[in-house]
Design a protein around this motif. Sequence first.
Motif, PDB file in Angstrom:
ATOM      1  N   ASP A  86       0.821  -1.076   0.067  1.00 31.68           N
ATOM      2  CA  ASP A  86      -0.328   0.378   0.282  1.00 31.68           C
ATOM      3  C   ASP A  86       0.861   0.988   0.066  1.00 31.68           C
ATOM      4  O   ASP A  86       0.438   2.461   0.082  1.00 31.68           O
ATOM      5  CB  ASP A  86      -0.635   0.363   1.259  1.00 31.68           C
ATOM      6  CG  ASP A  86      -1.590  -0.885   0.863  1.00 31.68           C
ATOM      7  OD1 ASP A  86      -2.106  -1.131  -0.124  1.00 31.68           O
ATOM      8  OD2 ASP A  86      -2.624  -1.597   2.430  1.00 31.68           O
ATOM      9  N   GLN A  87       1.952   1.200  -0.362  1.00 33.54           N
ATOM     10  CA  GLN A  87       3.348   2.101  -0.668  1.00 33.54           C
ATOM     11  C   GLN A  87       2.761   3.453   0.562  1.00 33.54           C
ATOM     12  O   GLN A  87       2.325   4.090   0.938  1.00 33.54           O
ATOM     13  CB  GLN A  87       2.874   3.134  -1.690  1.00 33.54           C
ATOM     14  CG  GLN A  87       3.126   1.829  -2.886  1.00 33.54           C
ATOM     15  CD  GLN A  87       2.515   2.934  -3.790  1.00 33.54           C
ATOM     16  OE1 GLN A  87       2.801   4.142  -3.832  1.00 33.54           O
ATOM     17  NE2 GLN A  87       2.604   2.234  -5.436  1.00 33.54           N
ATOM     18  N   GLY A  88       3.485   2.522   2.242  1.00 37.85           N
ATOM     19  CA  GLY A  88       3.100   3.081   3.321  1.00 37.85           C
ATOM     20  C   GLY A  88       2.608   3.151   4.401  1.00 37.85           C
ATOM     21  O   GLY A  88       2.403   3.456   5.675  1.00 37.85           O
ATOM     22  N   ASP A  89       1.404   1.659   3.454  1.00 40.32           N
ATOM     23  CA  ASP A  89       0.863   1.244   5.353  1.00 40.32           C
ATOM     24  C   ASP A  89       1.669  -0.141   5.755  1.00 40.32           C
ATOM     25  O   ASP A  89       1.619  -1.078   5.023  1.00 40.32           O
ATOM     26  CB  ASP A  89      -0.553   0.793   4.223  1.00 40.32           C
ATOM     27  CG  ASP A  89      -1.405   0.614   5.794  1.00 40.32           C
ATOM     28  OD1 ASP A  89      -1.253   0.483   6.865  1.00 40.32           O
ATOM     29  OD2 ASP A  89      -2.033  -0.082   5.278  1.00 40.32           O
ATOM     30  N   PRO A  90       2.624   0.279   6.903  1.00 38.97           N
ATOM     31  CA  PRO A  90       3.434  -0.557   7.590  1.00 38.97           C
ATOM     32  C   PRO A  90       2.016  -1.566   7.756  1.00 38.97           C
ATOM     33  O   PRO A  90       1.732  -2.438   8.343  1.00 38.97           O
ATOM     34  CB  PRO A  90       3.541  -0.312   8.382  1.00 38.97           C
ATOM     35  CG  PRO A  90       3.821   1.189   8.311  1.00 38.97           C
ATOM     36  CD  PRO A  90       2.341   1.847   8.119  1.00 38.97           C
ATOM     37  N   ALA A  91       3.050  -3.064   7.431  1.00 37.47           N
ATOM     38  CA  ALA A  91       2.321  -4.827   8.035  1.00 37.47           C
ATOM     39  C   ALA A  91       2.442  -4.571   9.351  1.00 37.47           C
ATOM     40  O   ALA A  91       3.763  -3.652  10.408  1.00 37.47           O
ATOM     41  CB  ALA A  91       2.898  -5.311   7.750  1.00 37.47           C
ATOM     42  N   THR A  92       1.672  -5.483   9.415  1.00 38.63           N
ATOM     43  CA  THR A  92       1.825  -5.548  11.758  1.00 38.63           C
ATOM     44  C   THR A  92       1.300  -7.474  11.862  1.00 38.63           C
ATOM     45  O   THR A  92       0.848  -7.665  10.937  1.00 38.63           O
ATOM     46  CB  THR A  92      -0.150  -5.208  12.856  1.00 38.63           C
ATOM     47  OG1 THR A  92      -1.165  -5.197  11.887  1.00 38.63           O
ATOM     48  CG2 THR A  92       0.894  -3.331  12.248  1.00 38.63           C
ATOM     49  N   CYS A  93       1.895  -7.889  12.995  1.00 44.60           N
ATOM     50  CA  CYS A  93       0.957  -9.431  12.815  1.00 44.60           C
ATOM     51  C   CYS A  93      -0.693  -9.145  13.275  1.00 44.60           C
ATOM     52  O   CYS A  93      -0.832 -10.633  13.198  1.00 44.60           O
ATOM     53  CB  CYS A  93       1.695 -10.340  13.921  1.00 44.60           C
ATOM     54  SG  CYS A  93       3.809 -10.042  13.224  1.00 44.60           S
ATOM     55  N   ALA A  94      -0.767  -8.395  13.662  1.00 44.60           N
ATOM     56  CA  ALA A  94      -2.096  -8.425  14.019  1.00 44.60           C
ATOM     57  C   ALA A  94      -3.258  -8.363  11.939  1.00 44.60           C
ATOM     58  O   ALA A  94      -2.791  -7.181  11.639  1.00 44.60           O
ATOM     59  CB  ALA A  94      -2.855  -7.409  14.480  1.00 44.60           C
ATOM     60  N   VAL A  95      -3.405  -9.388  11.465  1.00 46.68           N
ATOM     61  CA  VAL A  95      -3.392 -10.081  10.230  1.00 46.68           C
ATOM     62  C   VAL A  95      -4.783  -8.875  10.014  1.00 46.68           C
ATOM     63  O   VAL A  95      -5.729  -8.582  10.884  1.00 46.68           O
ATOM     64  CB  VAL A  95      -3.902 -10.978  10.084  1.00 46.68           C
ATOM     65  CG1 VAL A  95      -4.633 -10.899   8.247  1.00 46.68           C
ATOM     66  CG2 VAL A  95      -2.973 -11.979  10.614  1.00 46.68           C
ATOM     67  N   ALA A  96      -5.015  -8.320   8.575  1.00 51.60           N
ATOM     68  CA  ALA A  96      -5.573  -6.656   8.144  1.00 51.60           C
ATOM     69  C   ALA A  96      -6.110  -7.149   6.316  1.00 51.60           C
ATOM     70  O   ALA A  96      -5.284  -8.160   6.371  1.00 51.60           O
ATOM     71  CB  ALA A  96      -5.109  -4.871   8.348  1.00 51.60           C
ATOM     72  N   ASN A  97      -6.967  -6.640   6.780  1.00 51.62           N
ATOM     73  CA  ASN A  97      -7.645  -7.178   5.295  1.00 51.62           C
ATOM     74  C   ASN A  97      -6.647  -6.689   4.367  1.00 51.62           C
ATOM     75  O   ASN A  97      -6.976  -7.207   3.001  1.00 51.62           O
ATOM     76  CB  ASN A  97      -8.798  -5.970   4.755  1.00 51.62           C
ATOM     77  CG  ASN A  97      -9.951  -6.823   5.551  1.00 51.62           C
ATOM     78  OD1 ASN A  97     -10.292  -8.006   6.356  1.00 51.62           O
ATOM     79  ND2 ASN A  97     -10.438  -5.525   5.926  1.00 51.62           N
ATOM     80  N   ASN A  98      -5.712  -5.214   4.025  1.00 52.07           N
ATOM     81  CA  ASN A  98      -4.616  -4.888   3.369  1.00 52.07           C
ATOM     82  C   ASN A  98      -3.239  -5.543   3.467  1.00 52.07           C
ATOM     83  O   ASN A  98      -2.786  -5.491   2.604  1.00 52.07           O
ATOM     84  CB  ASN A  98      -4.556  -3.165   3.281  1.00 52.07           C
ATOM     85  CG  ASN A  98      -3.913  -3.127   5.086  1.00 52.07           C
ATOM     86  OD1 ASN A  98      -4.132  -3.887   4.935  1.00 52.07           O
ATOM     87  ND2 ASN A  98      -2.933  -1.949   4.424  1.00 52.07           N
ATOM     88  N   GLU A  99      -3.595  -7.004   4.022  1.00 54.68           N
ATOM     89  CA  GLU A  99      -2.141  -7.687   4.069  1.00 54.68           C
ATOM     90  C   GLU A  99      -2.404  -9.069   3.381  1.00 54.68           C
ATOM     91  O   GLU A  99      -3.510  -9.457   3.817  1.00 54.68           O
ATOM     92  CB  GLU A  99      -1.937  -7.856   5.720  1.00 54.68           C
ATOM     93  CG  GLU A  99      -1.546  -7.064   6.554  1.00 54.68           C
ATOM     94  CD  GLU A  99      -0.651  -6.997   7.790  1.00 54.68           C
ATOM     95  OE1 GLU A  99      -0.009  -6.825   8.299  1.00 54.68           O
ATOM     96  OE2 GLU A  99      -1.287  -8.070   8.537  1.00 54.68           O
TER      97      GLU A  99
END
Length: 851
Positions: A431-444
Motif C-alpha cells: 500500500d505504499q506507506g501502510d506498514p504491516a503488523t502481525c494483527a492480520v488486516a484486510n490489506n495484508e
Amino acid sequence: MFTKLGLICVFSMLGFCKFPGLDASHLEFKTILNFIQNQQNKNATFSLGGNVTGLNGSGLDLRLTKEDNSSEILRITANGSFTFLHPFQSGERYSVDVANQPVAPFQECVVAGGVGSFASQDIQNIIVECENTGVRPPLFNPNPGNFSTPQTVLLENQSPGSLIVYTLDGTDPDPDCNAGGPTIVYAGSISLGHGTTTEIRTRACFDGEVSIVNFGTYTIDLGTLAQPIFDPPPQASTSNLNISILYPGSETVTIYYSLDTGNIPDCSPNGIEYTGTPIALNSSETMLAIACAPGYSPSPWVVGIYSVNEMVAIPVVDIPAGTYNNDLTINIESTTPDATIVYTLDGTNPSCDPIIGTTGNVANITNNNQNVLRAIGCKAGFNDSDPIGPLTYTLKVGNLSVSPENGIYQTNQNITMTTDTSGASILYTEDQGDPATCAVANNEFTYSAPISVNTGGSYQEIFAIGCKSGYQPSDPVTRTITVNGPLQIPIITDNDPQVLIESTMTTPDPGNQKICYTEDGSNPACADGGVPNTIGGDCATGSTEYTAPFNISISTNLRAILCSEDWLNSPINSADIIRVGTVSTPVFSVDTGTYDNTFSVTITAMGADEIYYTDNGNDPDCGGIPNGTLYTTPINVSETDTMLKAIGCHPTDDDSSVTTVEYFLKAGEVTFNPSIGGLITTPPVELTMETTTNSATIYFTDNGNLPECNISNLYNGMITLESGTNVSYRAIACRPGFDDSDERNISYNITGTLPQPNINKVAVLGVLSILLGNNVTITASGTPAGQRICYRTGTNVPACSLAPNGAPNNLGGFCASGSEEYSGTFYVTGNPTIRAITCIANWIQSPVNVD
C-alpha cells in the motif's frame, strides 16, 4: 600404593572389597586420589646391589628383572661393589642373573642372593663370583620372599650329578658337602610353616669341586587380617557424625586410620592409631583404615567417604539468557553426582522439599509466556544448592532477509523474503506507506512465493514483518523496487535535405528523454557525467544531442540512440543518408578501441567508387598515383597499436574526408575458478585459470611477486589445493603481438574439517575405575597446529563458537557455552561418557569422539 590397594581389593573378592559411600561428590573422589598420590610421593625408596669377585675377563653384564617384568642391564668392568640404577619401594620383588658371561679370558660367573623382595632398607648383599669351576650353586623354587601361606621350597640342581647340601640357621653349609651339624643333605623338599622366618643357604659339590653359596630368606606370616568396618557406614549427612572403627575378627589388632589431612595408613605404622573413641566429623572427610597385628599380613584398606554438611553444586545451563530466533532446548547440570535438578519457567522459585517445579535436566523454551528460568540442585543427605536465575529467554522472529535491495533495475525482478525462524509467517502490504503488523488486516498478504516486478516503469513498495505465535515480531523491513527499460529505439526520417529523429515513448516523461546521434557511422552512446553508461541520461563524448531537425548535405551513415536517467538505453538505429554528388566519410565496421582477440575490419563509404587506406599513419589520397592501398577485402588486425586511415574516392564527385581508427590488442585478464577467494572449507579445491584471448599463455606467481611473461610460473593445467593451504596468486595473460593483460590476483584460505581428537581414560585404581574414577587425557591429532579441544561429559555434545562461551558456530575457534575447554589431564568420578571435538578459527569443527 596404588597397585597395592588395587591388588588387595582384587585378592579379597570372596569378601568383596567394597568402598561404601562412593556416590558422594566429585571433590571427595578427588580427595582419595590426592591421598594416594601424596603417599606415593612420600614413600621411601631403596637401592639394590652387591659385590663382584674373581673377575678377570671383560663383557660381564648383570640383568635386573623387576616386578613388572621390565629389566635393567648393568655392565661390570671390575671386581668390587655395584648398584643398579632402579629405585625400589617396600614390598617390590627383584631377580638378578647373568645376561652375558665375560670373555678374554672366558669365565663363568654365578649370582648368589639374587632373588628376593624389599622390606624397609637397602639390599647390598648380592654376591657375583667368577671362576673356572663347572659346579653351579642350586636355585630356589619358589624364589625367596614374604608369603601368607606355608611354602614347600625346592632346590634345583644346575650341575647334574652334584650333591646339594643346605642349612637353615644362616650359616654356610660344609665346604666339602659333608652332612653334620647344621649341614643337611638335600633329599627332596624343605617345608616352611606359618609364623616362621628362615634363611636357607645351599651349595653343590661334584668331583672335588664346590659351588659358591646361594642364599635367600623366606618369611611366612600368620595370614591376612579381616577388613575393618566403619560405623555408621559411609553416607551423606546434613548433620555432624561420630564414626567408630570396628574389627570383625577374633585376632587382637591395632587399627590405624587417616583423614583428608593425613597419610594413607599402614602397619609401619603410619597414620593415627584408633583408640576406641569415636571420631567426630563436622565436615566432609575421606577416611581410610587398616588392621595390623604382629606376624599377620595387614588387612585390605577400607575407604569411607562421608559427605557432611555439604551443599549440592549450583546448577549451570548451556545456553545463556538472551534473545533467540527459534525454540530452545536448555541443558541444566550440577557437578554433584546424582543430583536432581528442579526448575521453573514462569519466574517462580523452585524448591527441593517439597518439590515445587519440574524435575529434569532439560528445559524447553517454546514461547514468551514460559521463558523465565530458575533452577536448584537437590540430593538426599545434602544441603540444597544456591538457586540460579531468573534467566530470561526472549523468542523473537529472526530478521527478514529480503532480496533484491532497494533500487532501480532495468530487468524484471522477483522479490523474495525469508527468515531463519522455523514456522514463522511473513506478512506484507503493497500500500505504499501502510506498514504491516502481525494483527492480520484486510490489506495484508501472507508471503508464499516471489513477488514479480516487471519492466516498463513498474514501481513496487513492500512493507513486511515476520510473525509467530508466542514470539515477538521481527523488525519490519521495507523495499522500494523500480524496474525501468529498456527504452524503445528512436525513429529516423530523411526529408532531404532535412533529417528528423523522434521518440515514440511517453514514459519516462519526454522532458527526461534525450536523443544522441552521430553522422560518421560510429555508434552514439549515453552517459552519466560524461562517462558512457547503459543507464545514463546524457550524451557521451563524440555523440551529439538531438534538439531539432537538421540538414545533411553529403552522403553518410546516421546513427541514433534514446537515453534517460535510470532507464536502460534503447537499441541503436542506423540509416544511410544518400546525397547525389557526394561521397560519404568511410565507416569502419569496428570502432577505435582495445580488443582481446584478432579480428577483421570492413570499410564502407556511400557514393564512393573506390576506397583507399593506409596502416602506416600516413593519410591516403585519391590522386593519379594513390597514396595507400586499394580496399578490396576485409583487413585482418593481428598486432596491437594498428592505425588505419581511409578515404572514399569518385571520378566526378568530391572525395570524402579521411577517417581514422586505431586498434589496440591486449590479452584478456585472467579469470580464476573458483572466482571468489577467501575462506573455503571444502578441500580439495581444483583451481583453474582462463583468458578470453585465443592462443594466449598464462603466467603466475604464488610468492607475492609480480608475474612476468616467459619468466614466472607457466600455467599448464588445474592446480589442486589441499586443506591447510593459504596462498595468494597473481597472474597475467601473454600473447605475441598483444599487450600483456592487466594483472589479476586472488587469495585462497583452504581449511576443511579438523581431525577427530583422541580420548584416553586411565583408571585410578585398576579394576576399580567404576568406583574411584578415571584420569582423562584428550589429545588433538594431525594438522593444523593450535587446535583447541572442547569436551562435555554425559549425553551433551560439545560445540565450537566464534567467541569464548558464545553461541555454537561450526567455524569458531573457541568452546561454546556449556562446553569445557581442555587444559590438561582431568579426573572424573566413575566412568561417564566423554565427548570431545577440536576447534580452530575458520576450520569446520572435528567429528565428535565418544568414549
